[in-house]
Enzyme design. Structure first.
Site, PDB file in Angstrom:
ATOM      1  N   GLU A 184       0.814  -1.217   0.000  1.00 25.30           N
ATOM      2  CA  GLU A 184       0.000   0.000   0.000  1.00 25.30           C
ATOM      3  C   GLU A 184       0.851   1.272   0.000  1.00 25.30           C
ATOM      4  O   GLU A 184       0.464   2.292   0.571  1.00 25.30           O
ATOM      5  CB  GLU A 184      -0.946   0.001   1.211  1.00 25.30           C
ATOM      6  CG  GLU A 184      -1.941  -1.152   1.207  1.00 25.30           C
ATOM      7  CD  GLU A 184      -2.839  -1.165   2.428  1.00 25.30           C
ATOM      8  OE1 GLU A 184      -2.389  -0.735   3.505  1.00 25.30           O
ATOM      9  OE2 GLU A 184      -3.990  -1.592   2.309  1.00 25.30           O
ATOM     10  N   GLU A 253      -6.988  -7.074  -1.593  1.00 26.55           N
ATOM     11  CA  GLU A 253      -7.788  -6.950  -0.374  1.00 26.55           C
ATOM     12  C   GLU A 253      -9.186  -6.482  -0.717  1.00 26.55           C
ATOM     13  O   GLU A 253      -9.403  -5.320  -1.037  1.00 26.55           O
ATOM     14  CB  GLU A 253      -7.138  -5.969   0.619  1.00 26.55           C
ATOM     15  CG  GLU A 253      -5.806  -6.436   1.171  1.00 26.55           C
ATOM     16  CD  GLU A 253      -5.252  -5.502   2.240  1.00 26.55           C
ATOM     17  OE1 GLU A 253      -5.990  -4.601   2.692  1.00 26.55           O
ATOM     18  OE2 GLU A 253      -4.084  -5.686   2.620  1.00 26.55           O
TER      19      GLU A 253
END
Length: 841
Positions: A184, A253
């Protein structure tokens, strides 16, 4: 002789790869459509299970339930601070036994995606970084910084080498088909300026140089350099496009729900919306989604990040915190997975052709010479629609996707659930006290934690110290102690003003608790004004500052501070003046005396059991010996009546507890409309209640006869109110209409009549050796309500109850056709449905 030996070894290896269920022996690559395993593109379904958030004893069952739910891949982060708590000293035991976890995945016949990072985020303490990393001279995290890169490479290489030594990469016959480097970073990259891109390029080059034999991914990284696959995170990833036409569309995710914070409400996500998101992902070219989480588990010990991330990491996952299947989420997603797999050959062969069927209506078709697959989507969030496709008419509920494996027949619509739902509940049971080896008397014993400085390693400094740099996170606690001498009576209106970076604090004046303050997940800072009583002469101010999980996310999160950095000001003196204590000489103590004495262990400490048990007293250690509840169903401890602290069972920390932190008064709804875009604040429950009262105790941590529970109560509570909570399934329910498609399993039926049959309501008892003992409700017609509060509508078949009872009672499962052929027609011209609630024993 050498040639014969070589031939024998080659034959043995071939036999192992052919017959051993845990040997994958695969060459893994990728192209623009999918992951390619041994030359074949694959549609894969993945789910996250983090090994330290459950126990090794739970792993096989969790992994098998994931496989039974239609998963092909288990995904986990690797947690650096768990494995290297002290620089150069490693821990891969117990819940940290990564190799054992990976082998358990292989034994189940599943693949694994190993997200090494080594930055994890994951709502884990300090994002998974070890705190000692912070103290390396000249280091800057997650940027083009040589000290950081050296440590990151060393740890990443160690994990890769461990996996290689155990032959766990797919190229070696193991289950690992993907690895991840960084995590991320794209969402914070801008803050790191010109050094960010060189760092990402270095990370990619470093990872690929480790020669794992499997592809590497970076999630949320639009500029991930070749050959790294960039992937998407989010509630929806259907609109995501990889940064190269040579890379597949992966979803690292997909959130089942959201994280729980102390002081927050519980977030949940309707399965109709999650199924819609997954179907849309496949509709628009995706081939590998991952559920975050598929089993969330528990933040045992001090592993939760934050600040203020709660001990429960349930995440509204398909398998709940205790390892029990959550219905109908698990079952409906299983049906989605089956429907997608029916379409696999077309999905991996070609790209979709998208056409509009009207406003907010579209069709995606995957067509080859041999296959035709269609996804019909209604992305309007209010209105159902009827569409014409290939000469046939289809009803599309709002915010739904219908899957047609043959471009003709609907095998599943994401808004129509065939799976049963279940009502789970906790029943309380008092602690069964037993005598300990230390004495004959059962019951609670205690030790008072000294207020203020009590340890020999205390030290003094002028000014107020930042907490994390001082404690290095060896403890949640840091004492700030000051002795002041007042010449005159300070007056009755004295107020102590304290400012802290967080996360909470308690102020003691002359040995008595005067007041407390706490931050929250949005703002961890604490600013309090506490009325206090001082006397002329000597006074002691003892401030206990505490952390509730270190920051785990954001640019430069590693530099976020905590503790009482001031100012600390005494206001309201008789002459109207103030005293600023901020630059005075303070005495500091890291942690608690009870921590140094190792009171959480079973044998430590001189516990007091001869006098009256102190209740509602701050800074108290409590201990009790108890026998475990019988049976094998999951258990928790209900901490209602306690304030805030940490608990240990047989020396193992079950986490921080904080039942007095109440969630907001508003924001929750009695139900949640799945239609329309979801975010973490859309569907909330548990408002104006404690964020968490129940704390999971793994069965494997308990002994049948004698166990020890130790608590450190920080703010004051009554331990005699503590009880066990046993998780039970109360009812199994299902509600299907005549418009539901037949069960997905019938699609491959040999007979066309079965394949095109009507909907079937199925019920199954949740535990082995159970049978359906009663039917609490059954109605065919127009019933309404939800599981646990069904009621008859204006139209209802009189024979529905007896038919369902005959079909189900005494069996572990049953199936009933939802049609007038089964129940007769109680009201013509109306679409009817069947609602059933059953109990199992």
């Amino acid at each position: 002789m050498a040639m014969r030996r070589t031939q024998f070894l080659l034959l043995l290896l071939w036999l192992l790869c052919v017959y051993a269920p845990t040997c994958f022996c695969a060459n893994v690559t990728y192209d623009h459509r999918a992951l390619v395993i041994d030359g074949k593109r694959r549609v894969l379904i993945s789910g996250s299970i983090h090994y330290p958030r459950s126990t090794p004893e739970m792993w096989p069952d969790l992994i098998q339930k994931a496989k039974d739910g239609g998963l092909d891949v288990i995904e986990t982060y690797v947690f650096w601070n768990l494995h290297e708590p002290v620089q150069g000293q490693y821990n891969f035991e117990g819940r940290g036994d990564l190799v054992k976890f990976v082998k358990a995945v292989a034994t189940a016949g599943l693949y694994l995606n190993l997200r090494i990072g080594p930055y994890a985020c994951a709502e884990w303490n300090y994002g998974g970084f070890p705190l000692w990393l912070h103290f390396i001279p000249g280091i800057q995290f997650r940027t083009d910084n040589e000290p950081f890169k050296a440590e990151m490479q060393r740890f990443t290489a160690k994990i890769v080498d461990m996996m290689k030594q155990e032959n766990l990469y797919a190229s070696q016959g193991g289950p690992i088909i993907l690895s991840q480097i960084e995590n991320e970073y794209g969402s914070v990259e801008g803050a790191y300026g010109p050094a960010a891109v060189p760092y990402i390029n270095w990370a990619a080059s470093m990872a690929t140089s480790l020669d794992t034999g499997v592809p590497w991914v970076m999630c949320q990284q639009e500029n991930a350099p070749d050959p790294i696959i960039n992937t998407c995170n989010g509630f929806y990833c259907d609109q995501f496009t990889p940064n190269s036409k040579a890379k597949p569309k992966f979803w690292a995710e997909g959130y089942n729900g959201w994280v729980l914070y102390f002081g927050g409400a519980i977030s949940y996500r309707p399965v109709e919306d999650l199924a819609f998101a997954v179907a849309r992902f496949f509709q628009l070219g995706g081939t590998l989604p991952n559920y975050y989480m598929y089993h969330g588990g528990t933040n045992f010990g001090r592993t939760s990040g934050g600040p203020f991330v709660a001990t429960s990491y349930d995440f509204d996952a398909a398998i709940d915190e205790y390892g029990i299947i959550r219905q109908p989420k698990w079952g409906h997603l299983k049906d989605v997975h089956k429907a997608i797999k029916l379409c696999e050959e077309a999905l991996i062969t070609t790209d979709p052709t998208i056409t509009s069927l009207g406003s907010n209506l579209e069709a995606a078709v995957y067509k080859t010479e041999a296959e035709c697959v269609a996804f019909l989507a209604n992305i309007d969030n209010t209105s159902d629609a009827t569409v014409n496709f290939n000469g046939n008419s289809y009803n599309l509920p709002a915010w739904s996707v219908s899957i047609l494996p043959d471009c003709k027949n609907v095998v599943l619509n994401t808004a129509k659930i065939n799976s049963a739902s279940m009502i789970s509940s906790f029943t309380t049971e008092s602690l069964k006290e037993v005598s300990s080896l230390e004495g004959p008397s059962p019951g609670w014993s205690w030790i008072s934690e000294p207020i203020g400085i009590s340890k020999a390693d205390s030290f003094s400094k002028f000014g107020l110290l930042e907490q994390i740099n001082t404690t290095a996170d060896r403890s949640d606690y840091l004492w700030y102690s000051l002795r002041i001498d007042l010449e005159d009576d300070p007056g009755a209106q004295t107020v102590l003003h304290i400012e802290s970076l967080g996360h909470a604090l308690h102020a003691f004046i002359n040995g008595k608790l005067a007041g407390s303050g706490k931050g929250n997940s949005d703002n961890s800072k604490v600013n309090v004004e506490i009325p206090i009583i001082l006397v002329a002469g000597k006074n002691t101010i003892d401030l206990l500052s505490l952390t509730v999980g270190l920051q785990h996310y954001g640019p430069f999160f590693d530099t976020w501070g905590a503790g009482i950095t001031g100012p600390v000001i005494l206001k309201g003196l008789k002459n109207g003046s103030t005293l600023d204590f901020s630059s005075k000489q303070w005495t500091y103590q890291i942690g608690l005396k009870g921590e140094d004495l190792d009171l959480p262990s079973v044998t430590s400490g001189q516990w007091n059991s001869q006098s009256t048990l102190p209740k509602k007293q701050p800074l108290t250690w409590y201990k009790i010996n108890f026998s475990a509840p019988s049976g094998n169903v999951p258990i928790a401890i209900d901490f209602t009546g306690m304030g805030k602290g940490e608990a240990w069972v047989n020396g193992q920390s079950i986490g921080r507890y904080w039942p007095t932190y109440i969630s907001p008064i508003d924001g929750c709804t009695s139900s949640c409309n799945y239609r329309g875009p979801y975010d973490y604040s859309k569907c909330l429950k548990n408002c104006e209640k404690p964020s968490q009262t129940l704390y999971h105790v793994p069965r494997s941590w308990l002994q049948p006869d004698s166990n020890t529970l130790v608590l450190f109560e920080e703010s004051g509570g009554d331990p005699t109110q503590i009880s066990f909570a046993i998780k039970l399934i109360g009812s199994s329910c299902s509600h299907l209409s005549e418009s539901h498609p037949p069960p997905v399993d019938l699609w491959n039926s040999d007979t066309e009549s079965e394949r095109r049959g009507g909907p079937v309501l199925s019920l199954e008892c949740p535990y082995p050796n159970q049978v359906i003992s009663s039917i609490k409700f059954a109605s065919f017609g127009t019933p309404h309500g939800n599981c646990g509060n069904f009621s008859h509508g204006d139209c209802s078949s009189k024979q529905a109850l007896s038919i369902v009872q005959k079909a189900c009672i005494g069996s572990s499962s049953c199936s009933i056709g939802v049609s007038i052929n089964t129940f007769g027609d109680p009201c013509g011209g109306v679409t009817k449905s069947l609602a059933v609630e059953a109990s199992c024993t």
